[in-house]
Design a protein around this motif. Structure first.
Motif, mmCIF file in Angstrom:
data_model
loop_
_atom_site.group_PDB
_atom_site.id
_atom_site.type_symbol
_atom_site.label_atom_id
_atom_site.label_comp_id
_atom_site.label_asym_id
_atom_site.label_seq_id
_atom_site.Cartn_x
_atom_site.Cartn_y
_atom_site.Cartn_z
ATOM 1 N N ILE A 35 0.875 -1.166 0.000
ATOM 2 C CA ILE A 35 0.000 0.000 0.000
ATOM 3 C C ILE A 35 0.909 1.212 0.000
ATOM 4 C CG2 ILE A 35 -1.741 1.272 1.307
ATOM 5 C CD1 ILE A 35 -2.562 -1.438 2.529
ATOM 6 N N GLY A 36 0.734 2.086 -0.956
ATOM 7 C CA GLY A 36 1.592 3.256 -1.048
ATOM 8 C C GLY A 36 1.689 3.750 -2.470
ATOM 9 N N GLU A 37 2.863 4.177 -2.815
ATOM 10 C CA GLU A 37 3.122 4.740 -4.139
ATOM 11 C C GLU A 37 4.366 4.085 -4.709
ATOM 12 O OE1 GLU A 37 2.334 7.340 -7.258
ATOM 13 O OE2 GLU A 37 1.186 7.253 -5.457
ATOM 14 N N PRO A 38 4.286 3.184 -5.652
ATOM 15 C CA PRO A 38 3.091 2.570 -6.203
ATOM 16 C C PRO A 38 2.494 1.521 -5.267
ATOM 17 C CG PRO A 38 5.027 1.659 -7.283
ATOM 18 C CD PRO A 38 5.505 2.723 -6.337
ATOM 19 N N ALA A 39 1.231 1.206 -5.482
ATOM 20 C CA ALA A 39 0.523 0.200 -4.680
ATOM 21 C C ALA A 39 0.224 -0.998 -5.560
ATOM 22 C CB ALA A 39 -0.779 0.788 -4.142
ATOM 23 N N GLY A 40 0.125 -2.174 -4.952
ATOM 24 C CA GLY A 40 -0.244 -3.338 -5.744
ATOM 25 C C GLY A 40 0.325 -4.628 -5.201
ATOM 26 N N ILE A 41 0.462 -5.581 -6.084
ATOM 27 C CA ILE A 41 0.995 -6.900 -5.767
ATOM 28 C C ILE A 41 2.511 -6.807 -5.717
ATOM 29 C CG2 ILE A 41 1.160 -9.301 -6.534
ATOM 30 C CD1 ILE A 41 -1.658 -8.463 -5.749
ATOM 31 N N ASN A 42 3.104 -7.439 -4.706
ATOM 32 C CA ASN A 42 4.551 -7.422 -4.536
ATOM 33 C C ASN A 42 5.074 -8.857 -4.564
ATOM 34 O OD1 ASN A 42 6.897 -7.621 -2.251
ATOM 35 N ND2 ASN A 42 7.088 -5.809 -3.531
ATOM 36 N N VAL A 43 6.099 -9.101 -5.376
ATOM 37 C CA VAL A 43 6.742 -10.414 -5.468
ATOM 38 C C VAL A 43 8.235 -10.208 -5.269
ATOM 39 C CG1 VAL A 43 7.208 -12.416 -6.933
ATOM 40 C CG2 VAL A 43 5.008 -11.236 -7.111
ATOM 41 N N ASN A 165 9.216 11.899 -8.079
ATOM 42 C CA ASN A 165 8.070 11.456 -7.297
ATOM 43 C C ASN A 165 8.583 10.617 -6.140
ATOM 44 O OD1 ASN A 165 5.124 11.457 -7.128
ATOM 45 N ND2 ASN A 165 5.339 9.248 -7.318
ATOM 46 N N LEU A 166 8.051 10.868 -4.960
ATOM 47 C CA LEU A 166 8.405 10.070 -3.791
ATOM 48 C C LEU A 166 7.706 8.726 -3.899
ATOM 49 C CD1 LEU A 166 9.835 10.083 -1.026
ATOM 50 C CD2 LEU A 166 7.700 10.921 -0.054
ATOM 51 N N ASN A 167 8.442 7.642 -3.710
ATOM 52 C CA ASN A 167 7.875 6.292 -3.666
ATOM 53 C C ASN A 167 8.000 5.794 -2.246
ATOM 54 O OD1 ASN A 167 7.279 6.162 -6.370
ATOM 55 N ND2 ASN A 167 9.041 4.937 -6.924
ATOM 56 N N SER A 168 6.885 5.542 -1.597
ATOM 57 C CA SER A 168 6.924 5.012 -0.240
ATOM 58 C C SER A 168 5.758 4.061 -0.061
ATOM 59 C CB SER A 168 6.872 6.136 0.793
ATOM 60 O OG SER A 168 5.715 6.914 0.617
ATOM 61 N N GLY A 169 5.912 3.141 0.861
ATOM 62 C CA GLY A 169 4.826 2.203 1.081
ATOM 63 C C GLY A 169 5.076 1.289 2.253
ATOM 64 N N LEU A 170 4.052 0.556 2.587
ATOM 65 C CA LEU A 170 4.151 -0.478 3.600
ATOM 66 C C LEU A 170 3.386 -1.671 3.071
ATOM 67 C CD1 LEU A 170 1.244 -0.619 5.476
ATOM 68 C CD2 LEU A 170 2.063 1.679 5.885
#
Length: 176
Positions: A35-43, A165-170
């Motif tokens: 969840i964040g920027e970008p958000a989605g599926i993580n592998v 663009n800042l990319n951040s997420g958890l």
């Protein structure tokens, strides 16, 4: 939409909380969501000594606002994103339950671009750039999943050179 994301997160965390496995550790693969920027599926694919490849497939442009100046116009929507990083990681604690990592790679995005010349109409824009991240990952004892928090930057090369663009997420990953 936010309620759906919240409900999905609660359900996934509940499912993972009921699973029991030996010691959570680096395995061959990890799959989850970000969840964040970008958000989605993580592998994440682990290989070699303290190295991995991390891939995010999902959305771009939603966290920091969909209405943003871009080139000679703006974008007003969430787009599609594919982001990949070559990762180096190391334990932060003696038990190796907390690990730090950093990496570099690239990102491809698509989104609706509203240039001034089109008077309110849009065109689909494809952008390409480089990105770097740094993060921390927590592996709860005797669980097959991990939580992560990361931040970084995206620097566009094509279509708008040096657009930042800042990319951040958890997120959460299931390790198998």
């Amino acid at each position: 939409m936010r309620n759906l994301v919240f409900l999905t997160t609660v359900l996934v965390l509940s499912l993972f909380g009921t699973l029991n496995c030996a010691q959570a550790q680096y395995n061959n693969w990890a799959v989850g969501f970000r969840i964040g920027e970008p958000a989605g599926i993580n592998v994440r694919k682990y290989f070699g000594e303290k190295k991995a490849f991390d891939l995010n497939v999902g959305t771009f442009g939603g966290l920091y606002g969909t209405n943003r100046s871009y080139r000679s116009g703006q974008y007003r929507s969430v787009g599609f994103s594919v982001q990949g990083h070559y990762i180096h990681y190391a334990p932060i604690t003696k038990s190796e339950s907390i690990r730090g990592y950093y990496g570099y790679g690239g990102q491809i995005n698509t989104r609706r671009y509203y240039p001034v010349r089109l008077n309110g109409e849009y065109e689909n824009a494809l952008s390409l750039g480089v990105s770097g991240i740094g993060g921390v990952e927590f592996f709860p004892p005797n669980k097959p999943y991990s939580f992560f928090l990361e931040t970084g930057v995206y620097v566009e090369l094509l279509q708008a050179p040096f657009f930042l663009n800042l990319n951040s997420g958890l997120g959460l990953r299931y390790n198998f």
